[in-house]
Design an enzyme around this catalytic site. Sequence first.
Site, PDB file in Angstrom:
ATOM      1  N   GLU A   1     -12.171   2.128   3.299  1.00  0.00           N
ATOM      2  CA  GLU A   1     -11.316   2.594   4.399  1.00  0.00           C
ATOM      3  C   GLU A   1     -11.590   4.087   4.517  1.00  0.00           C
ATOM      4  OE1 GLU A   1      -6.990   0.997   5.911  1.00  0.00           O
ATOM      5  OE2 GLU A   1      -7.081   2.391   4.273  1.00  0.00           O
TER       6      GLU A   1
ATOM      7  N   ASP B   1      -5.043   2.501  -2.929  1.00  0.00           N
ATOM      8  CA  ASP B   1      -5.861   3.326  -1.941  1.00  0.00           C
ATOM      9  C   ASP B   1      -6.070   4.844  -2.779  1.00  0.00           C
ATOM     10  OD1 ASP B   1      -7.029   5.255  -0.015  1.00  0.00           O
ATOM     11  OD2 ASP B   1      -6.588   3.689   1.337  1.00  0.00           O
TER      12      ASP B   1
ATOM     13  N   GLN C   1      -8.798   0.400  -2.226  1.00  0.00           N
ATOM     14  CA  GLN C   1      -9.468   0.880  -1.011  1.00  0.00           C
ATOM     15  C   GLN C   1      -9.895   2.253  -1.663  1.00  0.00           C
ATOM     16  OE1 GLN C   1      -6.621   0.641   1.832  1.00  0.00           O
ATOM     17  NE2 GLN C   1      -7.772  -1.351   2.858  1.00  0.00           N
TER      18      GLN C   1
ATOM     19  N   GLU D   1       0.721  -1.237   0.057  1.00  0.00           N
ATOM     20  CA  GLU D   1      -0.046  -0.053  -0.030  1.00  0.00           C
ATOM     21  C   GLU D   1       0.889   1.263   0.118  1.00  0.00           C
ATOM     22  OE1 GLU D   1      -3.768   2.123   2.192  1.00  0.00           O
ATOM     23  OE2 GLU D   1      -2.723   0.829   3.295  1.00  0.00           O
TER      24      GLU D   1
END
Length: 309
Positions: free
Chosen positions: A284, A222, A248, A186
């Site tokens: 998230e 993300d 995410q 990530e």
Amino acid sequence: MNRKHFLKSLLATGAFASLGGMRAIATPGNRSMHSADTFTLNYAPHFGMFGNLGGSDFLDQLRFMHDAGFRSLEDNEMRNRPVEQQKRIAAEMSRLNMAMGVFVAHTIGWSEPNLTTDDSAAHDKFLEEIEQSVAIADRVNATWMTVVPGRLHPRLELAYQTANVIGILKKAAAILEPHGLVMVLEPLNPLRDHPGQFLTKTSQAYEICKAVDSPSCKILYDVYHQQITEGNLIPNLDYAWEEIAYIQVGDNPGRNEPTTGEINYPNVFEFIHSKGYDGIIGMEHGNSMPGKEGEQAVIDAYRECDPSL
């Protein structure tokens, strides 16, 4: 209609009321039903997101998520939960036919470098935790686990740090591959939430995954972090697509549900859908408003942005 006004109208018409002991779910069009339609994309809430509508008990929250149309769960803290609690969560998810999203696989080096170093003790600890996470993944029926390489080394050139990260991830991938498990790297934004972290950009994660060259080492993209770090969301998603295994979301600024910030989530979700993505999209983020109204706003936002079939 303005979304806040729409929420007030839902509250006024009793959309949150209980019907014959069955939980009522409000959906666009002012409908109520026990089990809402599922979404086109596979969004995964986390525990606490629906604590008012679903109740304080984790299993009740799972049931509420399912009733609201969600078919996956994301739980970063799963590896820290007692084994018996992990088993209960997994059993209820199996009964509901819900999938498990990511959990964090290891201790992240927030303040001290770990994977970016050539410190064998730090590397051994990481590999030990990866071994432990294999057992957790088996227990909760998970496929993906989040890996963050940790803090930049202040006295080591970036190329050496990259080589260190690639070397240890190759060892971790060798542990995961026989089990069909995937660590997802990530990249985190360094400007707002995580200054000093090594992995920040999509291209950097792409380079590392190509070097590790394993189906067990992929990217967690993300959208919130990358809007802050680099923008250019859809082109970067497209270019790195073959290495992206998990997504995410959260809007910016605020890191709350889609429609509360500057990101054009209908377009982003439509692009993801057009690529044939059938994986999980982790929610998230926080809720922009408190209480039941704020929780219903999260559901409504995903209904509003979800691509049409």
